[in-house]
Design a protein around this motif. Structure first.
Motif, PDB file in Angstrom:
ATOM      1  N   GLU A 130      19.800  28.211  14.535  1.00  0.00           N
ATOM      2  CA  GLU A 130      20.740  27.306  15.197  1.00  0.00           C
ATOM      3  C   GLU A 130      20.001  26.457  16.220  1.00  0.00           C
ATOM      4  O   GLU A 130      19.093  26.942  16.882  1.00  0.00           O
ATOM      5  CB  GLU A 130      21.785  28.130  15.954  1.00  0.00           C
ATOM      6  N   CYS A 131      20.411  25.198  16.330  1.00  0.00           N
ATOM      7  CA  CYS A 131      19.771  24.325  17.302  1.00  0.00           C
ATOM      8  C   CYS A 131      20.810  23.520  18.050  1.00  0.00           C
ATOM      9  O   CYS A 131      21.913  23.280  17.552  1.00  0.00           O
ATOM     10  CB  CYS A 131      18.849  23.339  16.586  1.00  0.00           C
ATOM     11  N   VAL A 132      20.418  23.078  19.255  1.00  0.00           N
ATOM     12  CA  VAL A 132      21.242  22.129  19.989  1.00  0.00           C
ATOM     13  C   VAL A 132      20.455  20.832  20.058  1.00  0.00           C
ATOM     14  O   VAL A 132      19.274  20.832  20.433  1.00  0.00           O
ATOM     15  CB  VAL A 132      21.542  22.633  21.417  1.00  0.00           C
ATOM     16  N   VAL A 133      21.066  19.757  19.652  1.00  0.00           N
ATOM     17  CA  VAL A 133      20.395  18.452  19.722  1.00  0.00           C
ATOM     18  C   VAL A 133      21.106  17.535  20.711  1.00  0.00           C
ATOM     19  O   VAL A 133      22.298  17.687  20.968  1.00  0.00           O
ATOM     20  CB  VAL A 133      20.341  17.739  18.352  1.00  0.00           C
ATOM     21  N   ILE A 173      25.152  18.523  20.508  1.00  0.00           N
ATOM     22  CA  ILE A 173      25.815  19.152  19.355  1.00  0.00           C
ATOM     23  C   ILE A 173      24.980  20.345  18.896  1.00  0.00           C
ATOM     24  O   ILE A 173      23.751  20.258  18.786  1.00  0.00           O
ATOM     25  CB  ILE A 173      25.965  18.159  18.177  1.00  0.00           C
ATOM     26  N   LYS A 174      25.688  21.436  18.621  1.00  0.00           N
ATOM     27  CA  LYS A 174      25.015  22.626  18.113  1.00  0.00           C
ATOM     28  C   LYS A 174      25.196  22.650  16.607  1.00  0.00           C
ATOM     29  O   LYS A 174      26.282  22.334  16.106  1.00  0.00           O
ATOM     30  CB  LYS A 174      25.698  23.836  18.738  1.00  0.00           C
ATOM     31  N   PHE A 175      24.162  22.980  15.875  1.00  0.00           N
ATOM     32  CA  PHE A 175      24.321  23.078  14.424  1.00  0.00           C
ATOM     33  C   PHE A 175      23.457  24.209  13.888  1.00  0.00           C
ATOM     34  O   PHE A 175      22.503  24.652  14.553  1.00  0.00           O
ATOM     35  CB  PHE A 175      23.947  21.758  13.733  1.00  0.00           C
ATOM     36  N   ASN A 182      17.167  14.137  19.216  1.00  0.00           N
ATOM     37  CA  ASN A 182      16.083  15.071  19.511  1.00  0.00           C
ATOM     38  C   ASN A 182      16.574  16.479  19.810  1.00  0.00           C
ATOM     39  O   ASN A 182      17.661  16.681  20.330  1.00  0.00           O
ATOM     40  CB  ASN A 182      15.266  14.557  20.698  1.00  0.00           C
ATOM     41  N   CYS A 183      15.730  17.430  19.491  1.00  0.00           N
ATOM     42  CA  CYS A 183      16.081  18.825  19.693  1.00  0.00           C
ATOM     43  C   CYS A 183      15.987  19.176  21.161  1.00  0.00           C
ATOM     44  O   CYS A 183      14.994  18.862  21.825  1.00  0.00           O
ATOM     45  CB  CYS A 183      15.139  19.708  18.869  1.00  0.00           C
ATOM     46  N   GLU A 184      17.013  19.826  21.649  1.00  0.00           N
ATOM     47  CA  GLU A 184      16.968  20.266  23.045  1.00  0.00           C
ATOM     48  C   GLU A 184      16.524  21.717  23.126  1.00  0.00           C
ATOM     49  O   GLU A 184      15.679  22.083  23.917  1.00  0.00           O
ATOM     50  CB  GLU A 184      18.341  20.086  23.682  1.00  0.00           C
ATOM     51  N   SER A 185      17.159  22.506  22.293  1.00  0.00           N
ATOM     52  CA  SER A 185      16.762  23.920  22.277  1.00  0.00           C
ATOM     53  C   SER A 185      17.127  24.548  20.940  1.00  0.00           C
ATOM     54  O   SER A 185      18.031  24.097  20.256  1.00  0.00           O
ATOM     55  CB  SER A 185      17.466  24.680  23.395  1.00  0.00           C
ATOM     56  N   CYS A 186      16.397  25.584  20.577  1.00  0.00           N
ATOM     57  CA  CYS A 186      16.700  26.335  19.361  1.00  0.00           C
ATOM     58  C   CYS A 186      16.705  27.812  19.672  1.00  0.00           C
ATOM     59  O   CYS A 186      16.025  28.238  20.605  1.00  0.00           O
ATOM     60  CB  CYS A 186      15.615  26.096  18.298  1.00  0.00           C
ATOM     61  N   ASP A 187      17.442  28.559  18.886  1.00  0.00           N
ATOM     62  CA  ASP A 187      17.353  30.010  19.088  1.00  0.00           C
ATOM     63  C   ASP A 187      16.036  30.512  18.505  1.00  0.00           C
ATOM     64  O   ASP A 187      15.360  29.804  17.775  1.00  0.00           O
ATOM     65  CB  ASP A 187      18.571  30.725  18.470  1.00  0.00           C
ATOM     66  N   THR A 188      15.675  31.721  18.831  1.00  0.00           N
ATOM     67  CA  THR A 188      14.342  32.225  18.476  1.00  0.00           C
ATOM     68  C   THR A 188      14.119  32.259  16.963  1.00  0.00           C
ATOM     69  O   THR A 188      13.021  32.028  16.494  1.00  0.00           O
ATOM     70  CB  THR A 188      14.096  33.636  19.042  1.00  0.00           C
ATOM     71  N   LYS A 189      15.187  32.539  16.220  1.00  0.00           N
ATOM     72  CA  LYS A 189      14.982  32.620  14.764  1.00  0.00           C
ATOM     73  C   LYS A 189      15.037  31.243  14.104  1.00  0.00           C
ATOM     74  O   LYS A 189      14.908  31.126  12.908  1.00  0.00           O
ATOM     75  CB  LYS A 189      16.055  33.526  14.145  1.00  0.00           C
TER      76      LYS A 189
END
Lengths: 226, 760
Positions: free
Chosen positions: B458-461, B418-420, B448-455
């Protein structure tokens, strides 16, 4: 001319609608007979999910049903409206349940919902607290806790302290994006909250009536007290 | 669903106070319906020193019991005790879990100073009495003292100590879990929820029961429908000892509310309630070679464990062998493949079945089991194999038996993502959660966090395998809000907005109601359905397919039956003037009707008044047959029923009154009320409302209604005559005519004290 008496449910309902009228809510009403589509499917309650079991339904021989909640009007109301909206829907609802002092097949609900660009859960909490304190007094103790309804996310129940116990008085939450979509509202641009008040239970707490079935019994000994 | 405090403690370090646990669970969204305390502190361990026959009762025994500090004489009806037995003793003043309070009693001439307790009375497994030294003999009972056999304690029990040294105090929480949280239908799930809130990680050490396969089974699992059965596992265990379950297991089942059957079946239930994975055990010798998972053929019959025969259809998933049915998959097993006392070899099954298929099947067959309940709500597919290995290891290690290797079919599912955005979560809730808070909260829930944008906006968990309910950003927002407590969300006022509801139908109806009340009519509300006996109209009606009873099957076509029922119900009032506004139903229509009804004295007044309200509708009189059918004694009932909207042209101003007074309800007596009339003369400075208050001072008066008022020279210029209906009743009896006379005299005397006279 000697006056007659207004039913306590009507009296309490008026207190409720007067409050929300002052908050800018439009009053609309819907039909008591609804379709499965508007009562469940469009509100994100699919047939094959266990959450359907929570509300026992009266089915009619023509395939329609007796509405289990006034939430069915959410979708219908938005068919010819665009946000921002604030709407309340008072009305009679039905559940296929065994009856006792606090459960009836027939009861009244007041649905309320608001959709706008920046409606938040904190506004929902604010308006519900304000409503309960306005009707029951400033010192009324209120408790908010998470609960699940398929048509809202996050979902929330509100309890009110009555005779040293917490009594559930309403369900609410932020309108689920699927429901917003079914209303023709873009969930990326708008947010909304929705709540359903159990009018009979609140009315009983307000007047001190101890049996929900009395309201429909036609007992003049009850009605003439009001 | 019940969870036991002592079991939760095995998973996680908990606060000891059950009310603190309750508070945490409610804060997280799990309703606690009840907390049951198993209190063994107030029961003392005694040793039986002497047993004698009761001098005057054949079925009773007199015992001499030592509780350390002293000896007690206790009379008992049980016969399973021997000298030297250690038993639980409830002394005088103790209250048992079933509510029984122990008092000093003289039983047939012998004073009994307490009670020897059975397991059932203490809410300890009744069969737990069987586990210690000797089989239990059924006791004979007199006057329901000492029912069932006395609980015989193990020899290690110390005289004088509390029973809690053998059976610790415990709490059982009865929880109502919402249908979206299948992961909370186990002790592990609840422990994880509590752990996330109190910042503790649950202990999930399954390796403590080593699973060592001893052989490779030639049996195969053949899954013909991988959509309905995404994962299937079994382990064969040979030479298992089937027996009664051990003490701890029986007590567990007793607390959960299940009946013990045998060690294998009971252990599988234990695992399900602890870890959430339902399993099934088959008698391996009843299975002909391979296990096949497939949909049933039309009209396949199966006799299940509940002694019923079910007919399956081609959509329902079955477990079978080449010859016969073995189970309705995920729901219930067949009778002829069940594990019984004579079973030597078992097959343990642990699987994942499609929730929707389980739901459809069990609804159609009208079955519901603890197993199907969980499959419907979603099982963690990553626990399934771990659990079966743990279970097989335990069985082999404790109840002998050699386990085969795991036979497994199914593919691993990818985790949802899920992206949030942090901003969107805060915007939805109206809070100011920091990114760090949001991150940590989700992590505590296994998200758990999979990836986040640089700023980091937004994150994908990655969503853990046990959360079927997390699918969109709003679901994550709820997790963050509830772990941070809803009560901490700020409360905000909405922007002011005004609306004009004055032209709504709702307002119109309210003003109509006020007008009728002003004219002396009382509003009733009646049910929207009735039975054949109440149907008056001959038009085709709309019927309910699943009514509560035949008497509530027809959707009302008119408001008249409801009004007539009301009239019949209130014989002591005359006249009865009522109205109702509500929906009525034709076979294809729904309309809002108004009915105005007058029953009894003064019908002519009604006719004249209706003309004033200008309704062109005809006033109808109910015929005698209908009055008889509805058991109405009054000679005449007149009414007008019409579509409420038809009155709109006569009432353009939709204003209605605000409710100003908060009346308090006074309990209605079940006994007969009496209404009598009283005519008074009072000084015109005294308001009728004051007179009502004076009359109401009498405790038997429940209603006072002014119905007439006039002045006349004969009475005096200063005076006005009033007439009241006064209703009197008692809450606990029907008043006799003598009492009624006394009450009315008392009211009259009290009025006289206020210079209010009765008019002759």
């Amino acid at each position: 001319m000697i006056k007659g008496h207004l039913h306590p449910i009507t009296q309490f309902l008026r207190l409720t609608t007067d409050f929300f009228d002052e908050e800018g809510f439009e009053i609309i009403e819907g039909n008591e007979i609804e379709t499965e589509e508007y009562n469940f499917d469009l509100l994100n309650v699919p047939k094959d999910h266990p959450s359907r079991d929570v509300q026992d339904t009266f089915w009619l021989e023509n395939g329609k049903l007796l509405r289990t909640h006034t939430s069915a009007m959410q979708i219908r109301a938005m068919e010819n409206r665009k946000p921002p909206v604030r709407i309340i829907v008072p009305g009679r609802c039905f559940r296929h349940e065994a009856t006792d002092t606090t459960h009836e097949t027939t009861f009244y609900q007041l649905e309320g919902f608001a959709i706008d660009k920046n409606i938040q859960m904190s506004h929902l909490i604010g308006v519900l607290e304000s409503f309960l304190k306005n009707i029951f007094g400033r010192k009324t103790k209120i408790r908010i806790r998470p609960h699940f309804y398929p048509f809202v996310e996050p979902g929330m129940d509100v309890d009110m302290e009555f005779k040293d116990k917490w009594k559930e008085v309403l369900g609410s939450g932020m309108i689920h994006p699927n429901v917003l979509k079914n209303m023709g509202v873009d969930p990326n641009k708008f947010q909304g909250f929705a709540f359903g008040l159990g009018i009979d239970r609140l009315m009983m707490m307000y007047f001190g009536i101890n049996d929900i079935r009395l309201s429909y019994s036609g007992d003049l000994k009850l009605l003439k007290q009001f | 669903m019940k969870v036991i405090h002592s079991i939760l403690k095995q998973f996680i370090e908990l606060p000891n106070d059950p009310h603190k646990i309750e508070e945490i669970l409610v804060t997280l969204g799990h309703e606690v319906e009840n907390i049951e305390k198993i209190n063994n502190d107030n029961i003392v361990i005694g040793a039986i020193k002497k047993i004698s026959k009761h001098p005057s009762a054949d079925r009773l025994l007199t015992t001499d019991v030592s509780i350390g500090s002293k000896n007690l004489t206790v009379v008992t009806g049980a016969t399973n005790i021997n000298v030297g037995d250690k038993v639980p003793v409830a002394q005088i003043g103790v209250e048992l879990p079933n509510g029984l309070k122990i008092e000093k009693r003289n039983l047939r001439g012998v004073d009994s100073e307490g009670m020897l307790c059975s397991g059932q009375e203490l809410k300890i497994s009744q069969s737990a009495g069987l586990l210690f030294e000797r089989p239990r003999l059924v006791g004979r009972v007199e006057n329901s003292i000492d029912s069932e056999g006395i609980l015989i304690l193990p020899t290690r029990a110390k005289v004088g100590e509390t029973l809690s040294t053998i059976f610790p105090n415990d709490y059982i929480y009865d929880l109502e879990i919402t249908p979206n949280r299948g992961d909370c239908l186990s002790h592990l799930g609840i422990a994880c929820e509590i752990g996330a809130f109190i910042n503790k990680i649950p202990n999930l050490d399954l390796k403590k029961e080593k699973f060592i396969p001893q052989f490779k089974t030639s049996r195969k699992a053949i899954v013909r429908n991988s959509i309905l059965c995404p994962q299937y596992n079994f382990i064969e265990i040979r030479n298992v000892k089937i027996s009664q379950s051990p003490e701890w297991l029986k007590i567990f089942l007793e607390k959960i509310g299940l009946r013990p059957i045998n060690n294998i079946v009971d252990f599988i239930n234990y695992i399900m309630f602890l870890y959430g994975q339902p399993m099934h055990a088959f008698d391996a010798d009843k299975i002909h070679r391979n296990i096949i998972v497939d949909t049933a053929h039309e009209r396949k019959k199966i006799e299940t464990l509940d002694n019923l025969t079910h007919k399956l259809d081609e959509k329902m998933l079955m477990i079978r062998d080449e010859k016969k049915a073995l189970a309705i998959a995920g729901i219930i097993g067949s009778k002829n493949s069940a594990v019984s006392d004579s079973t030597k070899n078992i097959i343990l099954e642990s699987a994942i079945f499609d929730p929707i298929s389980i739901r459809k099947t069990r609804k159609k067959l009208n079955i519901s089991t603890d197993s199907s309940y969980r499959f419907e709500r979603g099982i963690d597919p990553e626990m399934t194999q771990k659990i079966i290995k743990f279970a097989a290891g335990f069985i082999a290690n404790n109840w002998s038996g050699k386990a085969s290797g795991l036979v497994s079919i199914g593919k691993k599912r990818n985790h949802k993502k899920i992206k949030f955005s942090y901003k969107k979560i805060n915007d939805l809730i109206g809070a100011n959660y920091t990114p760090k808070n949001i991150f940590k909260t989700l992590e505590k829930l296994g998200i758990n966090c999979e990836s986040c944008d640089t700023k980091k906006t937004e994150c994908v968990v990655e969503i853990p395998s046990w959360r079927y309910d997390l699918n969109i950003e709003a679901d994550l927002a709820e997790e963050v809000a509830r772990l941070n407590e809803y009560k901490k969300i700020p409360s905000k006022k909405m922007a002011a907005r005004s609306i004009d509801n004055s032209k709504t139908d709702f307002n119109f109806i309210q003003s109509l109601k006020d007008m009728l009340v002003e004219n002396g009519f009382t509003e009733i509300l009646s049910y929207s359905f009735y039975g054949k006996n109440e149907k008056i109209s001959t038009n085709k009606s709309l019927e309910i397919a699943n009514p509560i009873s035949p008497g509530t099957k027809i959707m009302r076509q008119s408001l008249l039956p409801g009004a007539l029922k009301c009239i019949a119900r209130n014989p002591e009032y005359d006249p009865i003037k009522i109205f109702e506004i509500g929906r009525v139903f034709g076979s294809q229509s729904e309309n809002e009707n108004l009915i105005i009804v007058w029953a009894g004295k003064g019908i002519d007044e009604f006719v004249n008044n209706i003309k004033k309200i200008s309704i062109h509708q005809k006033i109808k009189f109910t015929d005698a047959k209908i009055l008889k059918k509805f058991k109405i004694r009054k000679p005449s009932v007149a009414y007008v029923e019409l579509n409420a909207a038809d009155l709109k042209e006569f009432n353009k101003n939709y204003t209605y009154a605000k409710i100003k007074e908060r009346k308090i309800f006074r309990e209605i007596s079940k006994f007969q009320a009496t209404v009598f009339d009283v005519s008074l003369i009072a000084n015109k400075r005294i308001f009728p409302s004051k007179i009502e208050k004076i009359i109401s001072k009498n405790p038997f008066v429940t209603n006072v209604e002014l119905f007439d008022k006039f002045s006349h020279e004969k009475l005096g210029k200063e005076n006005i005559s009033y007439a009241f209906h006064v209703t009197i009743e008692s809450s606990d009896r029907n008043l006799t005519s003598a009492e009624i006379t006394d009450i009315s005299k008392s009211i009259i005397n009290y009025l006289a004290k206020h210079n209010i006279k009765i008019r002759r």
